[in-house]
Design an enzyme around this catalytic site. Structure first.
Site, PDB file in Angstrom:
ATOM      1  N   ASN A 194       0.735  -1.328  -0.021  1.00 50.49           N
ATOM      2  CA  ASN A 194      -0.011   0.033  -0.047  1.00 50.49           C
ATOM      3  C   ASN A 194       0.955   1.281   0.019  1.00 50.49           C
ATOM      4  OD1 ASN A 194      -2.424   1.747   0.190  1.00 50.49           O
ATOM      5  ND2 ASN A 194      -3.408  -0.452   0.969  1.00 50.49           N
ATOM      6  N   ARG A 195       0.340   2.541   0.490  1.00 52.93           N
ATOM      7  CA  ARG A 195       0.944   3.594   0.222  1.00 52.93           C
ATOM      8  C   ARG A 195       1.756   4.126   1.366  1.00 52.93           C
ATOM      9  NH1 ARG A 195      -3.446   2.829  -2.718  1.00 52.93           N
ATOM     10  NH2 ARG A 195      -3.412   3.365  -4.882  1.00 52.93           N
ATOM     11  N   HIS A 244       3.603   0.197  -2.824  1.00 50.34           N
ATOM     12  CA  HIS A 244       3.611  -1.316  -2.903  1.00 50.34           C
ATOM     13  C   HIS A 244       5.376  -1.585  -3.071  1.00 50.34           C
ATOM     14  CE1 HIS A 244      -0.234  -2.248  -2.844  1.00 50.34           C
ATOM     15  NE2 HIS A 244      -0.633  -2.168  -4.190  1.00 50.34           N
ATOM     16  N   HIS A 273      -1.554 -10.139  -3.826  1.00 52.32           N
ATOM     17  CA  HIS A 273      -2.675  -9.106  -4.511  1.00 52.32           C
ATOM     18  C   HIS A 273      -3.120  -9.705  -5.677  1.00 52.32           C
ATOM     19  CE1 HIS A 273      -3.729  -5.208  -6.273  1.00 52.32           C
ATOM     20  NE2 HIS A 273      -2.996  -4.478  -5.342  1.00 52.32           N
ATOM     21  N   GLU A 295      -6.870  -7.596   0.117  1.00 49.92           N
ATOM     22  CA  GLU A 295      -5.441  -7.286   0.562  1.00 49.92           C
ATOM     23  C   GLU A 295      -5.176  -7.288   1.964  1.00 49.92           C
ATOM     24  OE1 GLU A 295      -3.529  -3.988  -1.937  1.00 49.92           O
ATOM     25  OE2 GLU A 295      -5.473  -4.508  -2.962  1.00 49.92           O
TER      26      GLU A 295
END
Length: 385
Positions: free
Chosen positions: A116-117, A142, A216, A350
């Site tokens: 994720n971010r 990611h 993912h 996820e």
């Protein structure tokens, strides 16, 4: 139960099995007798530098099949029966290695070092600021430009009482993609005889570093050739979510889903309220806070396709799950069997710690310390109704 034996290192094909091997043909000839769980190791092409990529084919006693390759520790195929006993591949991907090397939105990938971010591609740890590649608008996504999904992993078949398994390992060196510490990671895929795909992660480090690993995979329980997943029914065991800004960075709040189009606490078709979510290109891309999550293996989600009867239950030890409905699939990618992947042709679940946790001390921590062990388990259990 006898254990899966270790695969040979033959590059073309090696077979390991629980007990004696039984072929699909032998099983069919016996009128549907259950097969033996097996692991097969096959060639899946070569990297541009000549590095060989192997594909591990896991088959359980019911004929369910999972394929995992050493490039990106990617789940390339997952064949699951419907209510009539017909098998279909229910994950998006490509027929060959070349498709993956051309670039893709993390189909089936093992994502790390941090899934994720991370806001603005930076974080501070023990007084030192670390800067990462900014590869998703203003943020890092990611693991960066060349995350774990683009690395070649080592692999071996595993002896396990649960079923056919493959263990993949990768050592991420200190400084890779801007992250501190040498991080040793293993991911073990096990296909149980209860029709579960179990993914178990373990990581250790020699310096404090953030770690947030996930798989993912893009699921379409009717098979990707069947079109979009808006008619799939979904339940999320999550009363809350983490609101985010326009770049999908959490604000730090945790809010209830009740009264919003994010509420899947009761089964609802994915498409029922998707138009109300808004955004560009529109659709779900939200982190949900799993009820009681982060403590032990907990039910996080249940999805079902009414047409085929396939049901997917997701269990995880993580505190959150990102629901993503393939909003950025735009018809430019042609996948397995020539199927063109269009918007919302699949969904992702996820398992994760919350996005940008490294910059939010109020969230569960993603910092792994030397001498400690990161562990995470996610199980995708399949059945029919």
């Amino acid at each position: 139960m006898r254990h899966v034996g270790l695969c040979s290192r033959a590059t073309l094909l090696a077979v390991c099995s629980i007990g004696l091997l039984a072929s699909l043909g032998d099983s069919a000839a016996k009128g549907g007798d259950k097969m033996r769980a097996t692991v097969e190791k096959m060639d899946f092409g070569k990297m541009p530098d000549g590095t060989a990529i192997d594909l591990y084919v896991l088959t359980n006693a019911s004929g369910m099949k999972a394929k995992v390759m050493t490039y990106g520790a990617i789940l390339t195929e997952l064949h699951v029966p419907d209510r009539e006993g017909k098998f279909d591949d229910v994950v998006l991907g490509f027929d060959n290695l070349a498709g993956y090397l051309k670039g893709h939105p993390h189909f089936g990938s093992t994502v790390g070092r941090v899934a994720n971010r991370i806001a603005r591609g930076k974080f501070t740890l023990e007084g030192k600021e670390y800067r990462l590649a900014v590869n998703n608008g203003p943020n890092s996504l990611h693991g960066g430009l060349k995350g774990f999904d683009k690395k070649v992993w080592k692999a071996e078949a595993m002896e396990t009482a649960d079923g056919a398994a493959a263990k993949l390992s990768y050592l991420s060196p200190d400084g890779e993609e801007g992250y501190p510490g040498n991080l040793s990671t293993t991911v073990t895929y096990t296909l149980t005889n209860q029709n579960e795909l179990k993914i178990a992660y373990v990581a250790t480090t020699d310096k404090p570093t953030p770690v947030n690993l996930t798989n993912h995979s893009y699921f379409n329980l009717a098979g990707p050739q069947a079109g979009d997943i808006l008619g799939h029914e979904l339940m999320l065991a999550a009363d809350s979510y983490t609101p985010a800004d326009a770049t999908l960075i959490p604000t730090g709040e945790i809010k209830p889903v009740r009264g919003t189009p994010l509420d899947f606490t009761r089964p609802m078709t994915i498409g029922a309220r998707i138009a109300e979510v808004g955004g560009n290109p529109g659709g779900y891309d939200h982190n949900y806070v799993i009820n009681g999550g982060g403590k032990s293996l907990t039910l996080a989600a249940r999805a079902a396709d009414p047409k085929t009867g396939r049901v997917l239950e997701m269990y995880t030890t993580e505190p959150g799950v990102q629901l993503y409905t393939g909003n950025f699939l735009d018809g430019k990618l042609k996948g397995k069997g020539g199927v063109v992947y269009k918007k919302q042709q699949a969904f992702c679940l996820e398992a994760q710690h919350f996005p940008d946790s490294v910059n939010h001390p109020e969230f569960p921590s993603v910092i792994l310390e030397p001498g400690k062990k990161y562990t995470q388990t996610t199980v995708f259990k399949f059945s029919v109704r």
